[in-house]
Design a protein around this motif. Structure first.
Motif, PDB file in Angstrom:
ATOM      1  N   GLN A 176       0.475  -1.421   0.376  1.00 51.62           N
ATOM      2  CA  GLN A 176      -0.081  -0.452   0.290  1.00 51.62           C
ATOM      3  C   GLN A 176       1.436   0.870  -0.120  1.00 51.62           C
ATOM      4  O   GLN A 176       0.664   2.179  -0.754  1.00 51.62           O
ATOM      5  CB  GLN A 176      -1.188  -0.191   1.445  1.00 51.62           C
ATOM      6  N   GLU A 226       2.285  15.513 -13.136  1.00 48.44           N
ATOM      7  CA  GLU A 226       0.773  15.880 -13.156  1.00 48.44           C
ATOM      8  C   GLU A 226       0.767  17.861 -12.757  1.00 48.44           C
ATOM      9  O   GLU A 226       0.826  18.255 -13.863  1.00 48.44           O
ATOM     10  CB  GLU A 226      -0.327  15.136 -13.027  1.00 48.44           C
ATOM     11  N   GLN A 230       4.267   9.983  -7.093  1.00 50.95           N
ATOM     12  CA  GLN A 230       5.315  10.698  -7.982  1.00 50.95           C
ATOM     13  C   GLN A 230       4.129  10.714  -9.159  1.00 50.95           C
ATOM     14  O   GLN A 230       4.840  11.973  -9.997  1.00 50.95           O
ATOM     15  CB  GLN A 230       5.546   9.287  -8.818  1.00 50.95           C
ATOM     16  N   LYS A 231       2.881  10.438  -9.393  1.00 48.73           N
ATOM     17  CA  LYS A 231       2.109  10.304 -10.806  1.00 48.73           C
ATOM     18  C   LYS A 231       1.502  11.525 -10.593  1.00 48.73           C
ATOM     19  O   LYS A 231       1.584  13.143 -11.801  1.00 48.73           O
ATOM     20  CB  LYS A 231       1.314   9.729 -10.731  1.00 48.73           C
ATOM     21  N   GLN A 232       0.979  11.830  -8.747  1.00 50.29           N
ATOM     22  CA  GLN A 232       0.844  13.439  -8.870  1.00 50.29           C
ATOM     23  C   GLN A 232       1.179  14.611  -9.698  1.00 50.29           C
ATOM     24  O   GLN A 232       1.331  15.640  -9.884  1.00 50.29           O
ATOM     25  CB  GLN A 232       0.183  13.608  -7.855  1.00 50.29           C
ATOM     26  N   GLU A 267       3.968   5.448  -5.623  1.00 51.27           N
ATOM     27  CA  GLU A 267       3.924   5.613  -7.016  1.00 51.27           C
ATOM     28  C   GLU A 267       2.341   6.632  -8.028  1.00 51.27           C
ATOM     29  O   GLU A 267       2.744   7.442  -8.630  1.00 51.27           O
ATOM     30  CB  GLU A 267       3.131   3.951  -7.485  1.00 51.27           C
ATOM     31  N   GLN A 268       1.595   6.644  -6.778  1.00 50.30           N
ATOM     32  CA  GLN A 268       0.390   7.838  -6.899  1.00 50.30           C
ATOM     33  C   GLN A 268       0.764   9.160  -6.785  1.00 50.30           C
ATOM     34  O   GLN A 268       0.494  10.207  -7.266  1.00 50.30           O
ATOM     35  CB  GLN A 268      -0.432   7.097  -6.048  1.00 50.30           C
ATOM     36  N   THR A 315       2.531   1.995  -3.503  1.00 49.34           N
ATOM     37  CA  THR A 315       1.479   1.977  -4.261  1.00 49.34           C
ATOM     38  C   THR A 315       0.643   4.067  -4.237  1.00 49.34           C
ATOM     39  O   THR A 315       0.859   4.216  -5.056  1.00 49.34           O
ATOM     40  CB  THR A 315       0.180   1.024  -4.262  1.00 49.34           C
ATOM     41  N   GLN A 316       1.352   4.047  -2.598  1.00 49.98           N
ATOM     42  CA  GLN A 316       0.548   5.774  -2.287  1.00 49.98           C
ATOM     43  C   GLN A 316       1.774   6.693  -2.673  1.00 49.98           C
ATOM     44  O   GLN A 316       1.647   7.542  -4.194  1.00 49.98           O
ATOM     45  CB  GLN A 316       0.910   5.785  -1.014  1.00 49.98           C
TER      46      GLN A 316
END
Length: 152
Positions: free
Chosen positions: A110, A124, A119-121, A116-117, A113-114
């Motif tokens: 978890q 963006e 990093q994506k945010q 990675e999210q 995953t958080q």
């Protein structure tokens, strides 16, 4: 049977040689490097979509941004900094071996995953910030044309 297989191999080699020399690989200088943004961005002069690493990015002067844009840029900057702080906190917890031993496999997944999210945010938000605070051009000629035709 042998003649058939031999003919297929000869044809395959001839086609391979044809495509190898007809369509060579581009030089490595033209390929994206690590960290380059390969998502398309539209040229402000001609509208042609091109990856950022292939174009010219120029900061828009603060005087040319409207107050609403300046406020939105400031808001995005604070959001980017908050996300960076969260990423740094995660990286510090990953390096803490005592904390890692107390976590279950699912908790580690978890957290990963958080991360990675986050990093994506961050990516963006940085892209939004770049689009709002910088001009993008396919090449230097477009950049010069854009500035020559722009009203003062």
């Amino acid at each position: 049977m042998f003649a058939f297989v031999f003919t297929l191999i000869v044809i395959w080699l001839a086609m391979w040689a044809f495509f190898k020399f007809m369509y060579p690989k581009p030089p490595k200088e033209f390929m994206p490097k690590k960290g380059d943004v390969t998502t398309p961005r539209d040229c402000d002069s001609c509208g042609y979509p091109l990856a950022e690493y292939r174009g010219v990015t120029e900061a828009i002067p603060q005087a040319q941004l409207t107050e609403a844009d300046q406020a939105q840029v400031a808001e995005l900057t604070t959001e980017v900094e908050a996300i960076r702080q969260q990423i740094l906190a995660y990286e510090a917890s990953v390096n803490d071996k005592a904390h890692q031993k107390g976590l279950t496999r699912q908790q580690k997944k978890q957290a990963s995953t958080q991360y990675e999210q986050l990093q994506k945010q961050l990516f963006e938000k940085n892209q939004q910030l770049k689009k709002m605070s910088s001009w993008f051009f396919c090449n230097y000629d477009h950049q010069a044309d854009f500035h020559a035709n722009r009203p003062k």
